[in-house]
Scaffold this active site. Structure first.
Site, PDB file in Angstrom:
ATOM      1  N   ASP B 392     -80.105 -56.539 -28.196  1.00  0.00           N
ATOM      2  CA  ASP B 392     -81.231 -57.181 -27.507  1.00  0.00           C
ATOM      3  C   ASP B 392     -81.833 -56.309 -26.404  1.00  0.00           C
ATOM      4  O   ASP B 392     -83.047 -56.339 -26.188  1.00  0.00           O
ATOM      5  CB  ASP B 392     -80.776 -58.513 -26.903  1.00  0.00           C
ATOM      6  N   VAL B 393     -80.990 -55.537 -25.728  1.00  0.00           N
ATOM      7  CA  VAL B 393     -81.482 -54.762 -24.576  1.00  0.00           C
ATOM      8  C   VAL B 393     -82.346 -53.579 -25.008  1.00  0.00           C
ATOM      9  O   VAL B 393     -82.864 -52.854 -24.163  1.00  0.00           O
ATOM     10  CB  VAL B 393     -80.329 -54.256 -23.690  1.00  0.00           C
TER      11      VAL B 393
END
Lengths: 135, 465
Positions: B392-393
């Site tokens: 996600d990052v």
């Protein structure tokens, strides 16, 4: 003649000192009188402790912002360890000679806080000892 | 020990604690900081032992020995990957200790100089009940967090209808009980407050999902500080008040940093439910989704011909215990003259700074490890971004798709790098339940395998070339 003057001066200073001691004693008595009702009434000095609290929050705010993000995990474990200073309350409860509920509670709290103190500081030390610069 | 002397000793201890946190501003001074913390604690304990009320030592000694034995063994044995749950467990102990100290003060107020049984001043009662309530909430909340982090409890949020209403009601009832308790000083009410707070602690944490754990654990850190503070007011002990305030603000700041790194408001984290609806990936580019698969040999070849590589580790690396194999891979690359750096997103891992500790454990020098703001601009001039266990990052939809649940979250711009190598077990979305558009880019190569095994395979392939 010189010595006489010196003696005179010295005795003058001594008198002054004596007067000061008297004043200090009077002050001390006054301070004691002021301080004496405090433990009996407990909550009265709330404002004083609240001042400490607010100032400490500000100190905490600035100190913690200066912590490098790389050390945020050790920060958590160190703060966790130092928050176990709550053990001072536990020691007072566990301190009396006679057995009571309070003493048992104090004992349990001493065990819990000690786990934290030793565990927290040791794990912090383990973490911090791993951070090394390039050789 | 005279009162003034002990007041000075407590002041000294408080200063030590402040300096110990100050020491953490740099890795070079951090160890000294920890030592100062130990010194402060020792002074505080000895001062209290010398207090006039403390006369019998055998029980104290026994308690400290038991605690020291357990704490030392646990701290020495714990794996660094399990650090978050250890910290959660420690928080719960502080909370429980606060409850017991408050109980002791309630049963034996004379020992603390706060009146006699049935005649405790109002101020002390308020402080006591607040300290107790926060302590009990910290206790059970941390246990739930511990269970979620350890995997004993499911990491997915537990939500049911009327949950927030129930929590609000419980909070109000608790408030009413505190008022009532301050009026009548009943033992039963005291323990009712404890039980109700314990229940509230569980209810507050269960709706919060695994991805939000860094916030939760910082928040509980903060709570344990405020609980200590409340007890400090009851005991009129400045050292406890100061330390509690330091810990409380520290946890609050960490929660704030974590929330900001996920672009979520603190309130929405507390209300929970994030990641529960992870069903449908939100994108409109179905159909032409092809991924480029690669092998360890391909990855080795690409990296060997690169001038610079940035490693982006995530929680998957921790789960696979891949940090050592990863460092070995980087050693081989560095020996080839390739510039290797690490980029850490603030919420990578399950607690603030978790990745930094894991890399340090694998002997990665800390001056090769960079924070998001320090390194993000360098991706554009980097040949290879090696993403291992993060997802996600790195997802660009955080910048492009306002509909996405992670929209606005600061991300590591790995897409800017010449080639993106993604070590991942499958194409499954991350905690936020969002599909990562990077997987389908032309300059991305997916390396489907366990993070540790893939790193080892790449090391072998590099040596074979």
């Amino acid at each position: 003649m010189e010595t006489d003057k010196l003696v005179e001066q010295a005795s003058g200073i001594a008198d002054g000192a004596r007067a000061l001691v008297g004043k200090a004693e009077a002050l001390m008595i006054q301070a004691n009188q002021l301080a004496a009702p405090v433990p009996a009434s407990g909550g009265d000095n709330f404002v004083f402790y609240f001042t400490i609290f607010v100032l400490a929050v500000f100190v905490g705010y600035y100190v913690v912002w200066s912590v490098t993000p790389a050390l945020h995990s050790p920060l958590m474990s160190v703060t966790n360890a130092i928050s176990s200073v709550i053990i001072v309350g536990a020691l007072i409860a566990a301190g009396p000679v006679d057995m009571s509920f309070a003493k048992v509670f104090g004992f349990i709290a001493v065990v819990l806080a000690s786990i934290n103190i030793f565990g927290g500081f040791i794990v912090s030390q383990r973490m911090l000892s791993m951070f090394r610069k390039k050789q | 020990m005279s009162e003034n002397l002990s007041a000075f000793a407590y002041l000294f201890a408080s200063v030590c604690f402040i300096m110990s946190l100050r020491g953490l501003s740099s890795p070079t001074t951090a160890r000294r900081g920890n030592m100062l913390g130990i010194l402060g604690m020792t002074v505080a304990i000895i001062t209290t032992l010398a207090a006039p009320g403390v006369l019998s030592y055998w029980m104290i000694l026994l308690g400290m020995l038991i605690g020291a034995a357990i704490g030392t063994v646990v701290a020495l044995k714990i794996e660094m990957t399990a650090l978050p749950e250890l910290v959660a467990a420690f928080h719960s102990l502080v909370g429980l200790a606060a409850v017991f100290v408050a109980a002791a003060a309630f049963y034996e107020p004379a020992a603390y100089g706060i009146g006699t049984i049935g005649h405790i001043p109002l101020g002390s009662l308020i402080e006591m009940s607040i300290g107790t309530a926060i302590g009990a909430i910290t206790f059970t909340g941390s246990i739930v967090a511990f269970g979620k982090l350890r995997g004993t409890l499911s990491g997915s949020p537990v939500v049911f209808s009327g949950q927030h209403l129930l929590n609000a009601m419980l909070g109000l009832i608790l408030f009413g009980l505190v008022l009532w308790f301050c009026d009548v000083e009943s033992v039963y009410l005291f323990w009712t407050i404890v039980v109700l707070s314990c229940l509230l602690g569980v209810l507050i944490i269960i709706p919060i999902g695994g991805a939000d754990m860094p916030v939760v654990i910082s928040m509980l850190n903060s709570y344990s500080g405020w609980a200590a503070c409340g007890i400090g007011f009851t005991l009129s002990n400045p050292a406890l008040i100061i330390t509690g305030a330091l810990v409380g603000s520290s946890g609050a700041i960490l929660s704030y940093i974590m929330c900001k790194a996920m672009n979520r408001s603190f309130i929405s984290v507390i209300l929970g439910g994030f990641g529960a609806e992870g069903g449908g990936p939100t994108d409109g580019m179905d159909g032409d989704k092809t991924v480029r698969r690669g092998s360890a040999e391909d990855a080795a070849f690409i990296m060997k011909n690169a001038g610079s590589v940035i490693i982006v580790p995530g929680y998957g690396m921790a789960v696979a215990q891949a940090q050592h194999a990863l460092r070995e891979m980087c050693d081989v690359l560095k020996a080839e003259g390739i510039k290797v750096r690490y980029a850490i997103h603030p919420v990578a891992g399950r607690m603030p700074g978790h990745m930094n500790v894991l890399l340090a454990e694998a002997n990665v020098p800390y001056d090769e490890v960079f924070e998001l703001e320090q390194i993000n601009r360098d991706f554009a001039s980097t040949d290879v971004a090696f993403v291992i266990g993060a997802n996600d990052v790195t997802n660009p939809v955080a910048k492009t798709d306002p509909e996405s649940p992670i929209y606005g979250m600061p991300i590591l711009d790995v897409e800017e790098a010449g080639t993106v190598l993604f070590v991942k077990r499958s194409l499954s979305p991350g905690y936020a339940g969002v599909d990562n558009v990077l997987f389908y880019r032309d300059n991305t190569m997916m390396l489907f395998d366990d993070a540790k095994k893939m790193s080892e395979d790449i090391v072998n392939a590099l040596q074979a070339i």
